[in-house]
Design a protein around this motif. Structure first.
Motif, PDB file in Angstrom:
ATOM      1  N   GLY A 138      52.926  43.934  76.533  1.00 19.27           N
ATOM      2  CA  GLY A 138      52.812  45.160  75.580  1.00 19.27           C
ATOM      3  C   GLY A 138      52.322  45.226  74.558  1.00 19.27           C
ATOM      4  N   LEU A 139      51.143  44.312  74.075  1.00 19.03           N
ATOM      5  CA  LEU A 139      51.148  44.248  72.795  1.00 19.03           C
ATOM      6  C   LEU A 139      49.816  45.318  72.527  1.00 19.03           C
ATOM      7  CD1 LEU A 139      51.111  40.252  72.236  1.00 19.03           C
ATOM      8  CD2 LEU A 139      52.881  41.803  71.785  1.00 19.03           C
ATOM      9  N   THR A 140      49.652  45.581  70.954  1.00 13.59           N
ATOM     10  CA  THR A 140      48.392  46.137  70.901  1.00 13.59           C
ATOM     11  C   THR A 140      47.022  45.498  70.576  1.00 13.59           C
ATOM     12  OG1 THR A 140      50.108  48.258  70.450  1.00 13.59           O
ATOM     13  CG2 THR A 140      47.539  48.253  69.616  1.00 13.59           C
ATOM     14  N   LEU A 141      46.114  45.412  70.581  1.00 17.20           N
ATOM     15  CA  LEU A 141      45.043  44.705  70.267  1.00 17.20           C
ATOM     16  C   LEU A 141      44.872  45.498  69.046  1.00 17.20           C
ATOM     17  CD1 LEU A 141      42.961  42.616  70.784  1.00 17.20           C
ATOM     18  CD2 LEU A 141      41.538  44.069  72.028  1.00 17.20           C
ATOM     19  N   ILE A 142      44.585  44.630  67.739  1.00 15.58           N
ATOM     20  CA  ILE A 142      43.705  45.053  66.846  1.00 15.58           C
ATOM     21  C   ILE A 142      42.418  43.760  67.075  1.00 15.58           C
ATOM     22  CG2 ILE A 142      43.886  45.366  64.134  1.00 15.58           C
ATOM     23  CD1 ILE A 142      46.378  46.438  65.306  1.00 15.58           C
ATOM     24  N   LYS A 143      41.159  44.788  67.167  1.00 13.17           N
ATOM     25  CA  LYS A 143      39.730  44.133  66.815  1.00 13.17           C
ATOM     26  C   LYS A 143      39.692  44.444  65.765  1.00 13.17           C
ATOM     27  CE  LYS A 143      38.439  47.610  70.037  1.00 13.17           C
ATOM     28  NZ  LYS A 143      37.242  48.355  70.626  1.00 13.17           N
ATOM     29  N   PRO A 144      38.437  43.217  65.212  1.00  7.30           N
ATOM     30  CA  PRO A 144      38.609  42.326  63.951  1.00  7.30           C
ATOM     31  C   PRO A 144      37.123  43.820  63.128  1.00  7.30           C
ATOM     32  CG  PRO A 144      37.261  41.583  65.326  1.00  7.30           C
ATOM     33  CD  PRO A 144      38.227  41.835  66.882  1.00  7.30           C
ATOM     34  N   PHE A 145      36.501  43.886  64.045  1.00  2.00           N
ATOM     35  CA  PHE A 145      35.750  45.504  63.200  1.00  2.00           C
ATOM     36  C   PHE A 145      35.095  46.516  63.844  1.00  2.00           C
ATOM     37  CE2 PHE A 145      32.882  42.080  64.711  1.00  2.00           C
ATOM     38  CZ  PHE A 145      32.239  42.801  65.894  1.00  2.00           C
ATOM     39  N   ASP A 146      35.607  46.403  64.742  1.00  2.00           N
ATOM     40  CA  ASP A 146      34.954  47.916  66.179  1.00  2.00           C
ATOM     41  C   ASP A 146      36.221  48.621  67.038  1.00  2.00           C
ATOM     42  OD1 ASP A 146      32.077  48.606  65.929  1.00  2.00           O
ATOM     43  OD2 ASP A 146      32.305  48.067  68.224  1.00  2.00           O
ATOM     44  N   GLU A 147      36.675  48.967  65.465  1.00  2.00           N
ATOM     45  CA  GLU A 147      37.668  49.650  65.427  1.00  2.00           C
ATOM     46  C   GLU A 147      38.400  50.664  63.990  1.00  2.00           C
ATOM     47  OE1 GLU A 147      40.867  50.110  67.706  1.00  2.00           O
ATOM     48  OE2 GLU A 147      41.040  51.136  66.027  1.00  2.00           O
ATOM     49  N   PRO A 148      38.628  51.939  64.870  1.00  2.00           N
ATOM     50  CA  PRO A 148      38.248  52.415  64.206  1.00  2.00           C
ATOM     51  C   PRO A 148      39.225  52.660  62.411  1.00  2.00           C
ATOM     52  CG  PRO A 148      38.013  53.937  65.955  1.00  2.00           C
ATOM     53  CD  PRO A 148      38.333  52.233  66.332  1.00  2.00           C
ATOM     54  N   GLU A 149      40.872  52.624  62.875  1.00  3.31           N
ATOM     55  CA  GLU A 149      41.807  52.277  61.837  1.00  3.31           C
ATOM     56  C   GLU A 149      42.268  51.078  61.048  1.00  3.31           C
ATOM     57  OE1 GLU A 149      43.497  54.977  60.998  1.00  3.31           O
ATOM     58  OE2 GLU A 149      43.568  55.953  62.452  1.00  3.31           O
ATOM     59  N   VAL A 150      40.672  50.088  61.465  1.00  2.00           N
ATOM     60  CA  VAL A 150      40.520  49.186  60.752  1.00  2.00           C
ATOM     61  C   VAL A 150      39.280  49.440  59.791  1.00  2.00           C
ATOM     62  CG1 VAL A 150      39.087  46.765  60.592  1.00  2.00           C
ATOM     63  CG2 VAL A 150      41.206  46.761  62.529  1.00  2.00           C
ATOM     64  N   ILE A 151      38.574  50.052  60.385  1.00  2.00           N
ATOM     65  CA  ILE A 151      37.264  50.654  59.891  1.00  2.00           C
ATOM     66  C   ILE A 151      38.106  51.052  58.041  1.00  2.00           C
ATOM     67  CG2 ILE A 151      34.993  51.839  59.238  1.00  2.00           C
ATOM     68  CD1 ILE A 151      34.332  51.323  62.633  1.00  2.00           C
ATOM     69  N   ALA A 152      38.344  52.390  58.357  1.00  4.99           N
ATOM     70  CA  ALA A 152      39.320  53.334  57.835  1.00  4.99           C
ATOM     71  C   ALA A 152      39.945  52.412  56.426  1.00  4.99           C
ATOM     72  CB  ALA A 152      40.309  54.471  58.305  1.00  4.99           C
ATOM     73  N   GLY A 153      41.018  51.066  57.056  1.00  9.21           N
ATOM     74  CA  GLY A 153      41.321  50.258  55.651  1.00  9.21           C
ATOM     75  C   GLY A 153      40.802  50.201  55.091  1.00  9.21           C
ATOM     76  N   GLN A 154      39.019  49.116  55.432  1.00 10.50           N
ATOM     77  CA  GLN A 154      38.268  48.452  54.713  1.00 10.50           C
ATOM     78  C   GLN A 154      37.374  49.793  54.348  1.00 10.50           C
ATOM     79  OE1 GLN A 154      39.575  46.054  56.013  1.00 10.50           O
ATOM     80  NE2 GLN A 154      38.691  45.300  57.908  1.00 10.50           N
ATOM     81  N   GLY A 155      37.592  51.084  54.407  1.00 12.67           N
ATOM     82  CA  GLY A 155      36.635  51.972  53.431  1.00 12.67           C
ATOM     83  C   GLY A 155      37.135  52.063  52.007  1.00 12.67           C
ATOM     84  N   THR A 156      38.250  52.112  52.306  1.00 14.37           N
ATOM     85  CA  THR A 156      39.305  52.383  50.894  1.00 14.37           C
ATOM     86  C   THR A 156      39.096  51.019  49.982  1.00 14.37           C
ATOM     87  OG1 THR A 156      41.412  50.286  51.497  1.00 14.37           O
ATOM     88  CG2 THR A 156      41.103  52.328  51.523  1.00 14.37           C
ATOM     89  N   VAL A 157      38.567  50.455  50.583  1.00 14.42           N
ATOM     90  CA  VAL A 157      37.303  49.391  49.149  1.00 14.42           C
ATOM     91  C   VAL A 157      36.435  50.275  48.667  1.00 14.42           C
ATOM     92  CG1 VAL A 157      35.647  47.798  48.559  1.00 14.42           C
ATOM     93  CG2 VAL A 157      38.010  47.129  50.065  1.00 14.42           C
ATOM     94  N   GLY A 158      36.160  50.775  49.328  1.00 13.61           N
ATOM     95  CA  GLY A 158      34.810  52.190  48.502  1.00 13.61           C
ATOM     96  C   GLY A 158      35.394  53.268  47.763  1.00 13.61           C
ATOM     97  N   LEU A 159      36.746  53.281  48.399  1.00 16.59           N
ATOM     98  CA  LEU A 159      37.131  55.053  47.487  1.00 16.59           C
ATOM     99  C   LEU A 159      37.609  54.325  46.212  1.00 16.59           C
ATOM    100  CD1 LEU A 159      39.372  56.737  49.776  1.00 16.59           C
ATOM    101  CD2 LEU A 159      37.481  57.095  49.779  1.00 16.59           C
ATOM    102  N   GLU A 160      37.891  53.091  45.842  1.00 12.62           N
ATOM    103  CA  GLU A 160      38.166  52.044  45.147  1.00 12.62           C
ATOM    104  C   GLU A 160      37.129  52.149  43.952  1.00 12.62           C
ATOM    105  OE1 GLU A 160      40.849  48.772  45.352  1.00 12.62           O
ATOM    106  OE2 GLU A 160      42.377  49.695  46.835  1.00 12.62           O
ATOM    107  N   ILE A 161      36.260  51.779  44.378  1.00 13.42           N
ATOM    108  CA  ILE A 161      34.632  51.482  44.114  1.00 13.42           C
ATOM    109  C   ILE A 161      34.044  53.035  43.538  1.00 13.42           C
ATOM    110  CG2 ILE A 161      32.206  51.102  44.520  1.00 13.42           C
ATOM    111  CD1 ILE A 161      33.277  48.130  46.125  1.00 13.42           C
ATOM    112  N   ALA A 162      34.430  53.474  44.242  1.00  9.57           N
ATOM    113  CA  ALA A 162      34.109  54.937  43.074  1.00  9.57           C
ATOM    114  C   ALA A 162      34.589  55.059  42.225  1.00  9.57           C
ATOM    115  CB  ALA A 162      33.832  56.482  44.214  1.00  9.57           C
ATOM    116  N   ALA A 163      36.384  55.291  42.561  1.00 11.04           N
ATOM    117  CA  ALA A 163      36.751  55.750  41.014  1.00 11.04           C
ATOM    118  C   ALA A 163      36.420  55.094  40.224  1.00 11.04           C
ATOM    119  CB  ALA A 163      38.310  55.729  41.884  1.00 11.04           C
ATOM    120  N   GLN A 164      36.299  53.418  40.129  1.00 11.90           N
ATOM    121  CA  GLN A 164      36.444  52.252  39.101  1.00 11.90           C
ATOM    122  C   GLN A 164      35.210  52.602  38.227  1.00 11.90           C
ATOM    123  OE1 GLN A 164      37.842  49.563  41.890  1.00 11.90           O
ATOM    124  NE2 GLN A 164      39.701  49.444  40.763  1.00 11.90           N
ATOM    125  N   ALA A 165      34.137  52.685  38.832  1.00 17.80           N
ATOM    126  CA  ALA A 165      32.826  52.965  38.447  1.00 17.80           C
ATOM    127  C   ALA A 165      32.632  54.161  37.693  1.00 17.80           C
ATOM    128  CB  ALA A 165      31.781  52.614  40.042  1.00 17.80           C
TER     129      ALA A 165
END
Lengths: 322, 322
Positions: A138-165
């Protein structure tokens, strides 16, 4: 896949993932002839941005399902990101790795509490092994990139860049990102498109493995002819993802490609001027900024140094370029 | 020399000096058997905490005096910190260095816009040269540690540690600091004594060059018998300062000393687990935390990694310890 999901992920990873700073050095600006700002995701928990996506994905699973555990196929940074995220929640993580993966990576993943299941690349089918395990337990597969919640997590880099810049007064820039399957690139592009519309994301790949650049140019998914032969192993994938490619196609500028030798030189300059440890695949965007700045248009280049999981021998090789 | 001066320095360096994060790794905790939090001042502007003190001191000079320029005696991190601070204000900086200083340090200091004046260690008197230049041109001398506004700048490290640790729920800790003349140690101790009274500063030095530890034990200033013979050159000074010693004596716990070999091993672990570049002298506190944790009492050790200005050859030597 949208901005709201990135904002929600930012809330879920807050206090766990690090807000990495924006570094700069006049010596790097001088090499590039432009202003260079570097976001060192090598300083992220587990040594790469992958913890953001891992934490985002694991935290989005229903607790009753999550407690059974998660599974990932990876010998690299994604494995460590998912293992650490599972450990955060006290749930089992199974990581499926080839039996010939570097010993250090096997050991590190186990040390983070994950169960490592190895397979023989030549004779066994990774997906079959993983799928059987996932169903059985009953394990949940976490795909490395083609997975919305993974993309969402990586996208937080963009939020930080916008604020810091913005805090530095920078609103116009090209944002150079090391690109494998496109999770970090597409997530960051969504965030910046909304929060810093004067910025444009440019994916950067190793020369000869520029599937994303060719896909963007062709308007359709193109594949890499080979998967070995570059030191930038962390960002070599067969092709951009089904989810990530359309986002990149809509939002990103043209891709850039750099030779391995430039990635090594960029690692050496990051050592000398920023005092950070960057792995080859994590250094391609800095390499593009320093040594291929003519292929960019903006006066300011914001560069993600995406990971620092490099063995001492490879790092010493980079230092030899100084 | 008091807390208000540190708070004022914090305001003057805000937006120029970086707020460095607090890093951690479960792998380091396991080695030490304690919780280890690392403040990487190697990521500071110019690669060491010295920029804080340089910026604090230069910004405190009256503009009419400052415009004539500043002068410092240093072949190392203090030189770069002062040179960058002078450059920030567009005023001249003269750095007096021995003619046999490493070429890279001479070049870096010049590249930051400073005028480098060299002298022959064997035949010339550094102080006489510097004093003559200062009088002739009206330059303000910025001493490396025994100077209130420098101590105030370094003390901002303590303000940041107090706030960052509190955010993590940490109020009780020992704070291990690489110690040369005591500017960083005494400034941080003043800040923590006020802002985080459950924390105690412990100065850390190279074995055989533990003038501060012996001075604290004796209750009076003791000198080092020699000034060469350790790779931790950045923190070898003849004796604690006239200003810094009484502060350290009033506020710090006993000093610790580590062999050079442990500093090298600590550099290697910082590379592997935190992805930061630390110089030998900047790594002694991490070395004490990792390999001499039994000499500490608190369950949490906060460690300052004070600088990262190390040449590639020395760094490769550190990696060889892995």
């Amino acid at each position: 896949m949208n901005l709201d999901m990135i904002r929600a992920a930012a809330i879920r990873i807050h206090g766990h993932a690090r807000v990495t700073p924006l570094l700069h050095s006049p010596f790097l600006d001088e090499i590039a002839g432009k202003r260079i700002l570097v976001k060192p995701e090598c300083l992220q928990v587990t040594g790469s941005f992958k913890y953001r996506g891992g934490r985002s994905a694991v935290s989005s699973i229903h607790p009753e399902v999550r407690k059974k555990g998660v599974i990932a196929f990876s010998s690299g940074n994604h494995a460590q990101g998912v293992a650490q995220a599972a450990r955060d929640f006290g749930v089992p993580a199974v990581i499926v790795m080839p039996s010939d993966a570097p010993r250090l990576k096997l050991e590190n993943t186990r040390a983070l509490g994950a169960e490592v299941v190895t397979y023989d690349r030549a004779t066994e089918d990774r997906d079959a092994i993983g799928t059987a395990l996932a169903e059985e337990r009953g394990l949940t597969l976490i795909k490395p990139f083609d997975e919305p919640e993974v993309i969402a997590g990586q996208g937080t880099v963009g939020l930080e860049i916008a604020a810091q810049a913005k805090a530095l007064g920078v609103t116009q820039a090209e944002v150079l990102i090391p690109c494998g399957g496109g999770g970090l690139t597409s997530g960051t592009a969504i965030a910046l498109n909304a929060e810093a519309p004067g910025m444009r994301v440019r994916p950067v790949e190793p020369e000869g493995f520029d599937d994303v650049a060719r896909s963007l140019a062709a308007g359709s998914i193109q594949r890499n002819p080979a998967l070995t032969g570059s030191i930038c192993d962390a960002i070599i994938t067969p092709a951009p993802g089904q989810l990530t490619f359309p986002i990149m196609h809509a939002l990103c500028g043209p891709g850039l490609a750099v030779p391995d030798a430039d990635a090594l030189r960029a690692m050496a300059h990051a050592f000398l001027r920023l005092k950070i440890v960057v792995e080859p695949g994590g250094a391609v965007a800095l390499a593009a900024a320093l040594f291929h700045a003519r292929e960019t248009e903006a006066d300011t280049l914001i560069v993600v140094a995406s990971g620092g999981n490099v063995d001492p021998t490879s790092f010493a090789q980079a230092l030899d370029t100084l």
